[in-house]
Design a protein around this motif. Sequence first.
Motif, PDB file in Angstrom:
ATOM      1  N   ALA A 134     -10.496   1.769 -66.360  1.00  0.00           N
ATOM      2  CA  ALA A 134     -10.786   2.338 -67.676  1.00  0.00           C
ATOM      3  C   ALA A 134     -11.673   1.406 -68.494  1.00  0.00           C
ATOM      4  O   ALA A 134     -12.581   1.861 -69.205  1.00  0.00           O
ATOM      5  N   THR A 135     -11.435   0.105 -68.387  1.00  0.00           N
ATOM      6  CA  THR A 135     -12.262  -0.871 -69.109  1.00  0.00           C
ATOM      7  C   THR A 135     -13.674  -0.881 -68.547  1.00  0.00           C
ATOM      8  O   THR A 135     -14.659  -0.932 -69.303  1.00  0.00           O
ATOM      9  N   ALA A 136     -13.797  -0.829 -67.220  1.00  0.00           N
ATOM     10  CA  ALA A 136     -15.116  -0.791 -66.586  1.00  0.00           C
ATOM     11  C   ALA A 136     -15.878   0.458 -66.992  1.00  0.00           C
ATOM     12  O   ALA A 136     -17.078   0.403 -67.299  1.00  0.00           O
ATOM     13  N   ALA A 137     -15.174   1.593 -67.008  1.00  0.00           N
ATOM     14  CA  ALA A 137     -15.820   2.853 -67.402  1.00  0.00           C
ATOM     15  C   ALA A 137     -16.280   2.793 -68.854  1.00  0.00           C
ATOM     16  O   ALA A 137     -17.359   3.293 -69.199  1.00  0.00           O
ATOM     17  N   LYS A 138     -15.493   2.167 -69.707  1.00  0.00           N
ATOM     18  CA  LYS A 138     -15.863   2.058 -71.120  1.00  0.00           C
ATOM     19  C   LYS A 138     -17.115   1.200 -71.288  1.00  0.00           C
ATOM     20  O   LYS A 138     -17.987   1.498 -72.107  1.00  0.00           O
ATOM     21  N   ALA A 139     -17.225   0.126 -70.483  1.00  0.00           N
ATOM     22  CA  ALA A 139     -18.407  -0.743 -70.565  1.00  0.00           C
ATOM     23  C   ALA A 139     -19.666   0.026 -70.160  1.00  0.00           C
ATOM     24  O   ALA A 139     -20.692  -0.031 -70.843  1.00  0.00           O
ATOM     25  N   LEU A 140     -19.589   0.765 -69.042  1.00  0.00           N
ATOM     26  CA  LEU A 140     -20.761   1.521 -68.591  1.00  0.00           C
ATOM     27  C   LEU A 140     -21.102   2.637 -69.564  1.00  0.00           C
ATOM     28  O   LEU A 140     -22.285   2.922 -69.811  1.00  0.00           O
ATOM     29  N   ASN A 141     -20.082   3.268 -70.140  1.00  0.00           N
ATOM     30  CA  ASN A 141     -20.331   4.331 -71.108  1.00  0.00           C
ATOM     31  C   ASN A 141     -21.010   3.785 -72.347  1.00  0.00           C
ATOM     32  O   ASN A 141     -21.914   4.418 -72.930  1.00  0.00           O
ATOM     33  N   THR A 142     -20.624   2.572 -72.753  1.00  0.00           N
ATOM     34  CA  THR A 142     -21.264   1.933 -73.913  1.00  0.00           C
ATOM     35  C   THR A 142     -22.737   1.661 -73.626  1.00  0.00           C
ATOM     36  O   THR A 142     -23.607   1.901 -74.474  1.00  0.00           O
ATOM     37  N   LEU A 143     -23.028   1.188 -72.439  1.00  0.00           N
ATOM     38  CA  LEU A 143     -24.418   0.930 -72.057  1.00  0.00           C
ATOM     39  C   LEU A 143     -25.225   2.223 -72.026  1.00  0.00           C
ATOM     40  O   LEU A 143     -26.393   2.250 -72.430  1.00  0.00           O
ATOM     41  N   ARG A 144     -24.613   3.304 -71.571  1.00  0.00           N
ATOM     42  CA  ARG A 144     -25.316   4.597 -71.572  1.00  0.00           C
ATOM     43  C   ARG A 144     -25.571   5.075 -72.980  1.00  0.00           C
ATOM     44  O   ARG A 144     -26.665   5.570 -73.300  1.00  0.00           O
ATOM     45  N   GLN A 145     -24.578   4.948 -73.851  1.00  0.00           N
ATOM     46  CA  GLN A 145     -24.742   5.383 -75.240  1.00  0.00           C
ATOM     47  C   GLN A 145     -25.838   4.600 -75.957  1.00  0.00           C
ATOM     48  O   GLN A 145     -26.546   5.135 -76.818  1.00  0.00           O
ATOM     49  N   GLU A 146     -26.003   3.325 -75.577  1.00  0.00           N
ATOM     50  CA  GLU A 146     -27.035   2.492 -76.195  1.00  0.00           C
ATOM     51  C   GLU A 146     -28.395   2.684 -75.531  1.00  0.00           C
ATOM     52  O   GLU A 146     -29.382   2.076 -75.963  1.00  0.00           O
ATOM     53  N   GLY A 147     -28.455   3.512 -74.484  1.00  0.00           N
ATOM     54  CA  GLY A 147     -29.732   3.773 -73.818  1.00  0.00           C
ATOM     55  C   GLY A 147     -30.174   2.660 -72.884  1.00  0.00           C
ATOM     56  O   GLY A 147     -31.336   2.635 -72.450  1.00  0.00           O
ATOM     57  N   VAL A 148     -29.266   1.760 -72.554  1.00  0.00           N
ATOM     58  CA  VAL A 148     -29.613   0.650 -71.667  1.00  0.00           C
ATOM     59  C   VAL A 148     -29.648   1.121 -70.213  1.00  0.00           C
ATOM     60  O   VAL A 148     -30.479   0.673 -69.419  1.00  0.00           O
TER      61      VAL A 148
END
Length: 319
Positions: free
Chosen positions: A47-61
């Motif tokens: 869940a923590t890993a998924a949250k990190a990747l989702n944050t990167l997607r939301q920021e357009g990285v």
Amino acid sequence: MDRPGAAPPYLRIVSEIKRRIEAGELRAGDRVPSTRQVAEQWGVALATAAKALNTLRQEGVVVAISRVGTVVAESAPGSLPPPRVPSAPQRKERKRPASATVHDGKRERMVRTAIAIADAQGFDAVSIRSVATALGIPTMSLYGHVRGKEELAALMADAAFGELELPATPPAGWRARLELAARLQWRLYLRHPWLPRLVSLTHPQPMPNMLRYGDWGMGVVRELGIEPDAGRLVWWAVSNYVRGTATNLEPQAESERHTGLSTGEWYSAHLPRFRAGLPSSALPAHVAPATFDLTGFFESGLQLLLDGVAVLIGRQRLS
């Protein structure tokens, strides 16, 4: 336990992936670790890993590409370094017009995206359309950068060979140097199982990075003190042996995707049928054991080939 005031684990992962992008370790079109890989590398929950990747997607990285995975976005800061130019270290870059730089930058993103698709799905999945879809741009817009899949394939192959890090000081001795050259090529094919089909002995293309690798490999042959034709034969035999063995990698990966069985599991499952088709219970030499490993096979065959090279060198020096 995290220290009071420390950033949450998912944000530390976000920062590290951003750092890799800014440092050029990850570039536009490169795949970033999957959710499971992030969890394993950083020792966190899925869940923590998924949250990190989702944050990167939301920021357009990063962006998620269907059937490929999550890759670095084109607009990610630091993700678009200048294209590599295969040249000697002392060669100076010529300044080019800004329009040429933009064109090359877009073509490099296209090539790296094509490589990501081929790595994930095989070379047959690569097309101008599939690359355009992955990049989220019209298909026809890519024809301003390449004429078609044939040119794209050549660019992919050259970019892959550009990943080879050739040591400035190679090991001493012709055998050690040829072993290193062969293993560097083998590891490259392991990373890109589709690559061997784009390398031809009979109809080679003048790819700068491949020529750089070939010239480096031929360096040891030129020092053997044997006839030029014999030296060329040695290099071609070693290089083509690696490539020929590596042509099994993509079909192997495709078979494993379809059957879910590793090579050893496949042989174990089918040995009874092999035996049933034989007049005796003895298996012929062309039926591999259940423990067959392609890299181990490559290493054994390489030693047999180099033993033959040693005989050739001895004969040349005696004549």
